[in-house]
Design an enzyme around this catalytic site. Structure first.
Site, PDB file in Angstrom:
ATOM      1  N   ASP A 347     -37.801 -82.985  48.797  1.00  0.00           N
ATOM      2  CA  ASP A 347     -38.489 -84.227  48.632  1.00  0.00           C
ATOM      3  C   ASP A 347     -39.708 -84.068  49.108  1.00  0.00           C
ATOM      4  O   ASP A 347     -40.215 -83.183  49.983  1.00  0.00           O
ATOM      5  CB  ASP A 347     -37.911 -85.115  49.675  1.00  0.00           C
ATOM      6  CG  ASP A 347     -38.353 -86.588  49.847  1.00  0.00           C
ATOM      7  OD1 ASP A 347     -38.519 -87.292  48.895  1.00  0.00           O
ATOM      8  OD2 ASP A 347     -39.040 -86.784  50.931  1.00  0.00           O
ATOM      9  N   GLU A 384     -39.666 -82.218  43.833  1.00  0.00           N
ATOM     10  CA  GLU A 384     -40.141 -83.495  43.686  1.00  0.00           C
ATOM     11  C   GLU A 384     -41.715 -83.162  43.865  1.00  0.00           C
ATOM     12  O   GLU A 384     -42.316 -83.113  45.027  1.00  0.00           O
ATOM     13  CB  GLU A 384     -39.952 -84.427  44.527  1.00  0.00           C
ATOM     14  CG  GLU A 384     -40.435 -85.862  44.116  1.00  0.00           C
ATOM     15  CD  GLU A 384     -40.171 -86.961  45.295  1.00  0.00           C
ATOM     16  OE1 GLU A 384     -39.942 -88.180  44.871  1.00  0.00           O
ATOM     17  OE2 GLU A 384     -40.147 -86.674  46.427  1.00  0.00           O
TER      18      GLU A 384
END
Length: 702
Positions: A347, A384
């Site tokens: 993330d 990401e």
């Protein structure tokens, strides 16, 4: 012979102990006792705090003698611990000067960053006791799980079909018919469903221990939670509240059993991991672990001691500090070796490339270390490739040939093209063929292609809402992105209008068709295969209710869409030319280019770059791909609101064009199983209805 280090040398209130082993960090069972080891560079002293399970007050507080500290590590072996009924933490003393980065407070009991299990949130949604001074407690686990020969599957990247889901949302709705809805055990019961759908990799939203009550509030009588879990309390412990056996402290075994069963059925497991920040938040946040153990080491701090906030969540982990870097490496190695995890999605991974002043680095040591680590060598690493501080690295994420990326540019281009935007066709073409403009120095395996994910609209909502509808989040509809590239097909939200419903389903089939014929790694959002809706909420991070839970009743209602998903997935698996990870489009042994673009006229591309109707043909060489015969795959894409006629390319005389799918047709005629494709009457041309896709295969007689 009895080892010398199995004898105690010290005693405190009847508890016997001795100097411990500095490695491994955390709490480890050793002969006759438990070894405790913890790092702190700046602490002046440390106490081990022991509790009996669920009791508010400790039964022992044992100071580490000075000789028990080696370098910056405190270690101690405590003998004769009933480890199954003990919870533990630490108290650190040292300087308190937030402007200098020091937050030591000996009154605070702190969670061990290396704890392998954490109590305190064992049952999901059970109200915490505000009088409990130590909310998140380390537990000691005895690792005796029988893997029965299991190991990570090591499926080649190009063969992956990823299915992203939230552990609780997947089975919590009563319609799932799960005995223990919302748990690891319930997912195990859905494995036959996943196999039938055809996915071979499941990606879980965060399952590391987090606090669902972080920033919890009640809006209009509904409890809002930290539902997604992107706010980690501990990186080594699975979320106990996700286990049906969490109240018994068996979450470790329950998760391992799920992974073992998934592997037995050919399904890999990828974890969404959040190393960019922790649940301790900003200067007003709680003491949980890192803040009180060694704030200055673990967090990125401004010159006046405040937290840099590149995560948007109050703090940012100091990922390229060598101590923090090693901790992250230890964590990932642990999950791969002890849980047999196949890969990780990071993330806000761009944060991992920032130095101790928050400046992006060309060769971030953490990312390089992960790329070359021996234990992680077969592990999928997916970034990401952006963060909340404005660093956007899609196509430029430091990779060393190992890192893949969530391709946000793919998502945006496909969404815009499907809804009929102008001036997007050239990029659309680039994205379908694996985004060579972004990943030419790698391969299309670097591109994780997705149209929807947990963050944003579901696929059904993407074709049902022009605007987000997030009022239930209690933020006056200001949260969530406004840039959705969605189109409601003429009516906002639910409707009984037959033509609108038909158009929406066609658009859903168009989207999944494009995703599954694109080079790169496809990722599907769970529930999209049966039109699951979040009722227009594009940021359901706090919703533990029907907004987030998959409604399995929709599987029967929208079985046509499920059937289409299932068969387009099968089609991709049958045709390795669609999965080619290189950017090979040259002429092969068939005498045709492997990939070619066409307008309504074969081989003519003069007018397609600003058009909403075009065709692409893949030619599968039987020698190159080890398939039964050369196969021609012609995909006519018409996102225009008018019908268009396409003249078909000439293929060898021994081949005929067969229709595999037509997204404009009704259930039963929109897609066909292998060997049941329909021979088209006119072998020279086809008519493609408005906003529709037709796929033909040129092959010998069935």
């Amino acid at each position: 012979m009895i080892r010398v280090d199995s004898y105690p040398t010290h005693e405190h209130d009847g508890i016997k102990y001795r100097i411990g082993k500095v490695l491994p960090y955390g709490a480890s069972i050793v002969p006759n006792g438990v070894n405790f080891s913890i790092f702190s560079k700046y602490a002046t002293s440390c106490d081990l705090v022991l509790y009996k399970k669920r009791e508010k007050k400790p039964y022992a507080i044992i100071p580490f003698p000075k000789e028990f500290r080696i370098g910056d590590v405190f270690s101690m072996i405590v003998f004769n611990i009933d480890y199954e009924n003990v919870e533990y933490g630490y108290r650190m003393d040292g300087k308190f000067s937030p402007r200098e980065g020091f937050w030591f407070n000996k009154e605070k009991t702190l969670l061990d960053p290396y704890a392998k299990a954490v109590s305190g949130r064992n049952i999901w949604g059970e109200e915490p006791d505000p009088e409990n001074e130590f909310q998140h407690r380390g537990r000691i686990i005895y690792d005796d799980f029988d893997w029965e020969g299991d190991m990570p599957l090591e499926i080649p990247m190009e063969d992956l079909i990823i299915y992203e889901t939230h552990v609780r949302s997947f089975t919590k709705h009563s319609s799932s018919k799960a005995k223990y809805g919302g748990t690891f055990a319930a997912i195990a019961d859905k494995i036959p469903y996943l196999k039938e759908l055809g996915v071979n990799c499941i990606e879980f939203l965060p399952i590391f221990e987090f606090d669902e009550f972080e920033n919890s509030k009640i809006i209009d009588g509904n409890r809002l939670y930290n539902y997604w879990g992107y706010s980690t309390v501990n990186f080594f412990a699975p979320k106990a509240g996700y286990a049906a056996t969490g109240k018994y402290g068996m979450e470790v075994d329950e998760l391992k059993n799920l992974i073992k069963r998934l592997h037995r059925n050919g399904i890999e497991v990828i974890l969404d991991v959040v190393f960019n920040h922790t649940a301790e938040g900003n200067e007003r946040g709680p003491y949980i672990s890192y803040r009180g153990i060694d704030n200055k080491t673990y967090y990125l701090l401004t010159p006046n001691g405040e937290y840099y906030n590149f995560s948007g969540c109050g703090n940012t982990l100091n990922c390229n500090n060598v101590i923090v870097r090693n901790s992250i490496l230890d964590c990932l190695r642990y999950w791969v070796s002890e849980y047999h995890i196949d890969g990780f999605r990071f993330d806000l991974a761009s944060i991992l490339s920032r130095d101790e002043e928050g400046v992006p680095m060309t060769n971030p040591p953490l990312l390089e270390t992960l790329a070359h680590d021996a234990i992680l060598s077969k592990c999928k690493l997916i970034a990401e490739a952006w963060d909340a501080g404005g660093l956007y690295q899609v196509g430029n994420f430091p990779s060393w040939g190992r890192w893949a990326e969530w391709n946000g540019k793919y998502r945006d281009a496909i969404r815009r093209f499907i809804k009929g935007d102008s001036n997007i066709t050239s990029e659309f073409m680039e994205r379908i063929l694996g985004s060579k403009d972004l990943y030419d120095n790698r391969s299309s395996n670097a591109s994780v292609n997705f149209i929807t994910c947990h963050d944003g609209f579901t696929l059904y909502d993407l074709v049902s809402y022009n605007e987000k509808h997030n009022m239930a989040n209690g933020e006056n509809n200001t949260d969530g992105t406004n840039d959705n590239n969605s189109w409601n097909c003429g009516c906002e939200g639910e409707t009984t209008d037959v033509s609108t419903v038909k158009l929406r389903k066609k658009q859903i089939k168009n989207a999944i068709t494009i995703l599954l014929i694109s080079r790169g790694i496809p990722m599907i959002l769970s529930g999209d295969e049966f039109c699951n809706s979040q009722f227009g909420n594009n940021n359901a991070y706090c919703q533990d209710n029907e907004i987030s839970w998959l409604n399995w009743d929709m599987l029967e209602k929208n079985n046509d869409i499920y059937n289409y998903f299932k068969n387009i997935i099968k089609f991709r698996k049958l045709h390795p030319v669609l999965k080619n990870s290189s950017y090979d489009i040259d002429i092969n042994k068939t005498g045709y280019p492997e990939v070619s673009w066409h307008s309504e006229t074969p081989w003519n591309t003069d007018n397609i770059y600003n058009s909403l109707h075009l065709a692409v043909m893949f030619v599968e060489d039987k020698y190159k791909y080890n398939v039964k015969e050369d196969t021609y795959i012609y995909i006519a894409i018409n996102m225009h609101w008018e019908m268009h006629k396409f003249s078909l390319p000439i293929i060898p005389a021994n081949k005929k064009w067969y229709k595999f799918c037509d997204t404009s047709c009704k259930y039963g005629e929109d897609i066909y199983e292998e060997n049941k494709y329909i021979l088209i009457e006119n072998q020279n041309e086809i008519y493609v209805n408005p906003r529709s896709i037709i796929i033909l295969t040129g092959k010998s007689k069935q």
